[in-house]
Design a protein around this motif. Structure first.
Motif, PDB file in Angstrom:
ATOM      1  N   PRO A   1      -6.617  -2.875  -6.341  1.00 28.51           N
ATOM      2  CA  PRO A   1      -5.475  -3.246  -7.192  1.00 28.51           C
ATOM      3  C   PRO A   1      -5.893  -3.721  -8.584  1.00 28.51           C
ATOM      4  O   PRO A   1      -5.185  -3.469  -9.558  1.00 28.51           O
ATOM      5  N   THR A   2      -7.032  -4.395  -8.670  1.00 23.80           N
ATOM      6  CA  THR A   2      -7.526  -4.832  -9.984  1.00 23.80           C
ATOM      7  C   THR A   2      -7.921  -3.636 -10.831  1.00 23.80           C
ATOM      8  O   THR A   2      -7.624  -3.570 -12.032  1.00 23.80           O
ATOM      9  N   VAL A   3      -8.583  -2.673 -10.210  1.00 20.05           N
ATOM     10  CA  VAL A   3      -8.956  -1.444 -10.914  1.00 20.05           C
ATOM     11  C   VAL A   3      -7.711  -0.732 -11.426  1.00 20.05           C
ATOM     12  O   VAL A   3      -7.645  -0.305 -12.593  1.00 20.05           O
ATOM     13  N   ASP A   4      -6.701  -0.581 -10.583  1.00 21.03           N
ATOM     14  CA  ASP A   4      -5.462   0.095 -10.984  1.00 21.03           C
ATOM     15  C   ASP A   4      -4.797  -0.630 -12.153  1.00 21.03           C
ATOM     16  O   ASP A   4      -4.311   0.012 -13.103  1.00 21.03           O
TER      17      ASP A   4
ATOM     18  N   GLN B   1     -13.734   8.362  -8.243  1.00 17.85           N
ATOM     19  CA  GLN B   1     -14.674   8.427  -7.119  1.00 17.85           C
ATOM     20  C   GLN B   1     -14.384   7.332  -6.096  1.00 17.85           C
ATOM     21  O   GLN B   1     -14.376   7.574  -4.892  1.00 17.85           O
ATOM     22  N   LEU B   2     -14.148   6.108  -6.580  1.00 11.78           N
ATOM     23  CA  LEU B   2     -13.872   4.999  -5.664  1.00 11.78           C
ATOM     24  C   LEU B   2     -12.575   5.213  -4.900  1.00 11.78           C
ATOM     25  O   LEU B   2     -12.469   4.855  -3.722  1.00 11.78           O
ATOM     26  N   SER B   3     -11.597   5.797  -5.581  1.00  8.67           N
ATOM     27  CA  SER B   3     -10.323   6.070  -4.908  1.00  8.67           C
ATOM     28  C   SER B   3     -10.503   7.109  -3.806  1.00  8.67           C
ATOM     29  O   SER B   3      -9.967   6.962  -2.700  1.00  8.67           O
ATOM     30  N   ILE B   4     -11.270   8.131  -4.082  1.00 13.12           N
ATOM     31  CA  ILE B   4     -11.458   9.205  -3.104  1.00 13.12           C
ATOM     32  C   ILE B   4     -12.210   8.699  -1.874  1.00 13.12           C
ATOM     33  O   ILE B   4     -11.822   8.987  -0.733  1.00 13.12           O
ATOM     34  N   VAL B   5     -13.278   7.913  -2.084  1.00 13.01           N
ATOM     35  CA  VAL B   5     -14.077   7.452  -0.930  1.00 13.01           C
ATOM     36  C   VAL B   5     -13.337   6.398  -0.109  1.00 13.01           C
ATOM     37  O   VAL B   5     -13.734   6.111   1.021  1.00 13.01           O
ATOM     38  N   THR B   6     -12.266   5.839  -0.662  1.00 11.79           N
ATOM     39  CA  THR B   6     -11.474   4.866   0.107  1.00 11.79           C
ATOM     40  C   THR B   6     -10.121   5.443   0.535  1.00 11.79           C
ATOM     41  O   THR B   6      -9.187   4.700   0.836  1.00 11.79           O
ATOM     42  N   GLY B   7     -10.023   6.777   0.553  1.00 13.62           N
ATOM     43  CA  GLY B   7      -8.861   7.416   1.157  1.00 13.62           C
ATOM     44  C   GLY B   7      -7.665   7.593   0.250  1.00 13.62           C
ATOM     45  O   GLY B   7      -6.557   7.831   0.742  1.00 13.62           O
ATOM     46  N   ARG B   8      -7.861   7.490  -1.062  1.00 17.31           N
ATOM     47  CA  ARG B   8      -6.733   7.677  -1.983  1.00 17.31           C
ATOM     48  C   ARG B   8      -7.016   8.875  -2.898  1.00 17.31           C
ATOM     49  O   ARG B   8      -7.147   8.731  -4.110  1.00 17.31           O
ATOM     50  N   SER B   9      -7.147  10.030  -2.325  1.00 18.49           N
ATOM     51  CA  SER B   9      -7.517  11.218  -3.096  1.00 18.49           C
ATOM     52  C   SER B   9      -6.478  11.552  -4.170  1.00 18.49           C
ATOM     53  O   SER B   9      -6.819  12.027  -5.255  1.00 18.49           O
ATOM     54  N   GLN B  10      -5.206  11.311  -3.882  1.00 18.43           N
ATOM     55  CA  GLN B  10      -4.169  11.617  -4.867  1.00 18.43           C
ATOM     56  C   GLN B  10      -4.320  10.735  -6.106  1.00 18.43           C
ATOM     57  O   GLN B  10      -4.173  11.204  -7.240  1.00 18.43           O
ATOM     58  N   VAL B  11      -4.634   9.451  -5.906  1.00 20.77           N
ATOM     59  CA  VAL B  11      -4.867   8.561  -7.043  1.00 20.77           C
ATOM     60  C   VAL B  11      -6.109   9.013  -7.806  1.00 20.77           C
ATOM     61  O   VAL B  11      -6.139   9.025  -9.039  1.00 20.77           O
ATOM     62  N   GLY B  12      -7.141   9.413  -7.053  1.00 20.85           N
ATOM     63  CA  GLY B  12      -8.343   9.917  -7.703  1.00 20.85           C
ATOM     64  C   GLY B  12      -8.068  11.121  -8.583  1.00 20.85           C
ATOM     65  O   GLY B  12      -8.585  11.236  -9.704  1.00 20.85           O
ATOM     66  N   GLU B  13      -7.228  12.027  -8.092  1.00 18.10           N
ATOM     67  CA  GLU B  13      -6.869  13.207  -8.881  1.00 18.10           C
ATOM     68  C   GLU B  13      -6.100  12.811 -10.140  1.00 18.10           C
ATOM     69  O   GLU B  13      -6.280  13.413 -11.208  1.00 18.10           O
ATOM     70  N   GLU B  14      -5.242  11.806 -10.021  1.00 17.44           N
ATOM     71  CA  GLU B  14      -4.500  11.339 -11.191  1.00 17.44           C
ATOM     72  C   GLU B  14      -5.457  10.788 -12.251  1.00 17.44           C
ATOM     73  O   GLU B  14      -5.315  11.085 -13.452  1.00 17.44           O
ATOM     74  N   TYR B  15      -6.426  10.004 -11.835  1.00 16.69           N
ATOM     75  CA  TYR B  15      -7.385   9.448 -12.788  1.00 16.69           C
ATOM     76  C   TYR B  15      -8.220  10.548 -13.442  1.00 16.69           C
ATOM     77  O   TYR B  15      -8.517  10.498 -14.637  1.00 16.69           O
ATOM     78  N   GLU B  16      -8.612  11.535 -12.663  1.00 16.83           N
ATOM     79  CA  GLU B  16      -9.372  12.648 -13.232  1.00 16.83           C
ATOM     80  C   GLU B  16      -8.537  13.411 -14.257  1.00 16.83           C
ATOM     81  O   GLU B  16      -9.052  13.849 -15.297  1.00 16.83           O
ATOM     82  N   LEU B  17      -7.243  13.578 -13.975  1.00 17.65           N
ATOM     83  CA  LEU B  17      -6.350  14.261 -14.909  1.00 17.65           C
ATOM     84  C   LEU B  17      -6.234  13.479 -16.215  1.00 17.65           C
ATOM     85  O   LEU B  17      -6.287  14.053 -17.305  1.00 17.65           O
ATOM     86  N   ARG B  18      -6.086  12.159 -16.122  1.00 16.19           N
ATOM     87  CA  ARG B  18      -6.042  11.330 -17.332  1.00 16.19           C
ATOM     88  C   ARG B  18      -7.329  11.483 -18.137  1.00 16.19           C
ATOM     89  O   ARG B  18      -7.308  11.595 -19.373  1.00 16.19           O
TER      90      ARG B  18
END
Length: 657
Positions: free
Chosen positions: A361-364, A424-441
């Motif tokens: 949550p702090t990262v987000d 990367q941290l989002s993907i390894v903790t099961g939030r691949s959709q959030v990871g994709e959003e960050y990569e898109l940004r």
């Protein structure tokens, strides 16, 4: 009751201390974390450490409940603002030590005295009434701890203790002279002032002091004074330095040891930017210090505490404070991005995904704060607060000049790097959709930088759209984010190093510069950069300064970069997977003939010994059994050891490259 200090127990006593006041009499105490004291010895309670019934007005502590309730520490769920909890890190160590020598006093100074003039085993000296005398002592190396001053008699006297990291040129508080040059230098720094009671007493400051040199100036009154040679209790975090390196090159071991001491004395209850001045835990400094700690011993305790500290500093708007704990709020937005890097480093070191989940949550919040700063250009701009990046002479207060007129390329690239790491941290903790959003940004920012900030003529990225200034910082982050790869990355980094008009990195950003050169396949160019550290050794430093020249602080752990370079890059030991379950050994031999060492990792001790001759290269060592290993060197060695264990490789070739 004097104050609510309950720990849940009431088996201790408290007394009001009227003897000590704090003072701020000179420029050194303005930004001090230490408390400069003025002490009236006659008012100090005596023998309270040794006796059950000490002198003075002592009060029995009382256990108090926050509400009218018995047995429930937090009735009705009313919780104190700062509840006391178990200590998450070990106690600081204390080790009694002696000063190693008395320093010569300048000719135009006061008359001096010496503890060695007496044959007494306690090295005591009697100073007469109505005298003004001085002595300067050398601890032999910069330390942190508690000086112990033994005083007897001396009623009506004033004793001033001045602490310094080095000798300064008179009138110059920032210089790069030989640190122990007492003939041409003076001791400047903050002071404790003590007024003896006339009885036998031991004065120990309340808070630890940072010093290599101490100046003691004594003004006696009607009575003589007896002084015993001081000692001190060295104190710091109990860092276990388990890694080591050695080489025939005469600079390797001295520089490693000086770097290790720098790190050690910037670690106490928290990591610190510097132990002499602020004694504050800053995020970017701490991220680097934690990495260096992993390199030398694998300790994760202070890093875990720092991650929690900075998490607790998060402000309602979604940005962290740049230093914490702190009674005053200060914000450097880019430092919040380094918090994300620090969390990623911790994951890489330990493989611990649960802690990553704790701080997602702090990262987000941090990344969403930056997203709200994206302007019409598609770039982050007008960030506000202190837009510090590095202590660059041409940048006022360390802020990129471009940030005052619009988007800053450097700030945007650091933001992109944080997005990539967070993905990367989002993907390894099961939030691949959030990871994709960050990569898109991240891709969107990079496209805007390439379109608005690339100069084909200069072969570099300018500091902002239509802002004709160039820095190593923009180029290195372009490489680290993958905006520049392959031959373009080499072109960018060569221009960053070779063109005289390009603004240079100081020690605070050197780690990232080295990483960019490594990623671009140009690590050999770090030889010229490492000379900035090697050239400090003849100055008789025992720790590393904040900046290469004209430094304020002489102990600043972001400068302890050689700890990382010598272990991970030159010896060549790196983790390929989180938690060190797979290892790569790929030394960059540079201009060194030989190196050996042992590196402490979560998987165990890894040993390496490599050697170059005119016609061959040899490498041998050991990795714990069961740890997959790859050994590489210079494109001519690439061998896999799937089960770890001992390895021994050699190749006949021209090693002059």
């Amino acid at each position: 009751m004097l104050a609510d200090l309950t720990t849940g127990f009431a088996d201790w006593q408290a007394a009001v201390d009227d003897a000590i006041t704090v003072h701020s009499d000179n420029q050194y105490t303005i930004y001090m974390g230490a408390i400069a004291e003025r002490v009236k010895g006659a008012l100090l309670p005596r023998r309270w450490k040794e006796e059950a019934e000490p002198e003075g007005g002592w009060y029995q502590a009382e256990k108090s409940d926050p509400c009218l309730s018995i047995g429930d520490p937090y009735p009705h769920f009313i919780v104190p603002t700062l509840p006391l909890v178990s200590r998450p890190i070990p106690l600081l160590y204390e080790r009694q030590r002696e000063f190693v020598r008395e320093m010569p006093i300048r000719q135009n100074d006061l008359d001096s005295f010496s503890f060695y003039s007496s044959v007494d085993a306690n090295y005591e000296v009697n100073l007469p009434p109505h005298s003004n005398l001085v002595i300067e002592l050398d601890a032999g190396e910069l330390v942190t701890g508690y000086p112990l001053y033994y005083i007897d008699q001396g009623k009506g006297a004033k004793v001033t203790f001045r602490y310094a990291e080095r000798y300064f040129e008179p009138g110059n508080v920032k210089n790069s002279t030989v640190r122990d040059d007492a003939y041409n230098g003076v001791i400047m720094g903050f002071e404790d002032i003590y007024y003896p009671s006339g009885q036998a007493e031991l004065y120990e400051p309340f808070w630890l002091r940072t010093f290599r040199f101490i100046r003691i100036e004594v003004q006696t009154g009607e009575s003589p004074i007896l002084l015993r040679r001081p000692r001190y209790l060295e104190s710091a975090y109990p860092l276990q330095a388990k890694s080591s390196v050695a080489s025939p090159a005469d600079w390797v071991e001295p520089l490693y040891n000086v770097s290790l001491r720098t790190l050690q004395f910037c670690m106490h209850e928290t990591y610190e930017d510097c132990p002499y001045y602020e004694q504050m835990q800053f995020i970017m400094d701490t991220r680097l210090q934690a990495l260096f700690t992993y390199s030398v011993g694998g300790d994760i305790g202070l890093a875990r505490k720092a991650l929690e500290d900075f998490h607790c500093s998060l402000l309602p708007e979604g940005i962290t404070q740049n230093r914490f704990p702190s009674t005053m709020v200060q914000i450097i937005p880019s430092f919040s991005l380094h918090y994300i890097f620090m969390l990623h480093d911790y994951y890489q070191q330990t493989g611990d995904t649960e802690l990553v989940k704790r701080y997602r949550p702090t990262v987000d919040a941090i990344l969403d704060w930056f997203e709200r700063k994206v302007g019409n250009t598609g770039l982050v701009e007008r960030i506000g607060y202190w837009e510090y990046i590095d202590w660059v002479t041409e940048w006022e207060a360390g802020e990129p000049a471009a940030s005052k007129e619009g988007p800053s390329t450097v700030h945007n690239l650091v933001y992109v790097s944080a997005l990539q790491v967070a993905a990367q941290l989002s993907i390894v903790t099961g939030r691949s959709q959030v990871g994709e959003e960050y990569e898109l940004r991240a891709r969107g920012i990079l496209q805007s930088i390439e379109r608005l900030c690339w100069s084909e003529q200069q072969g570099m990225y300018c500091e902002g759209p239509a802002f004709e200034q160039y820095s190593q910082h923009a180029q290195l982050w372009a490489v680290l984010t993958g905006l520049s790869t392959g031959e373009k990355a080499k072109r960018v980094m060569n221009n960053a190093l070779d063109k005289p008009e390009v603004l240079k990195c100081s020690f605070s950003m050197a780690f990232f510069l080295f990483r960019a050169l490594e990623k671009a396949g140009m690590y050999e160019r770090t030889v010229e950069l490492m000379n900035q550290w090697i050239e400090l050794l003849p100055l008789n430093l025992t720790t590393l300064p904040e900046t290469p020249t004209e430094s304020r602080s002489d102990c600043h752990a972001w400068s302890a970069l050689p700890l990382y370079e010598l272990t991970h890059c030159i010896l060549g030991v790196k983790s390929l997977k989180p938690g060190w379950c797979e290892v790569l050994i790929e030394p960059h031999t540079l201009n060194l003939p030989e190196m050996k060492g042992e590196i402490s990792t979560p998987a165990g001790i890894i040993s390496v010994n490599w050697k170059k001759t005119d016609k061959a290269f040899y490498i041998a060592g050991n990795v714990p059994d069961g740890i997959a290993l790859t050994v590489r060197w210079n494109g001519v060695i690439d061998v896999n050891y799937p089960n770890g264990g001992s390895f021994n490789e050699s190749v006949n070739c021209d090693t002059s490259l």
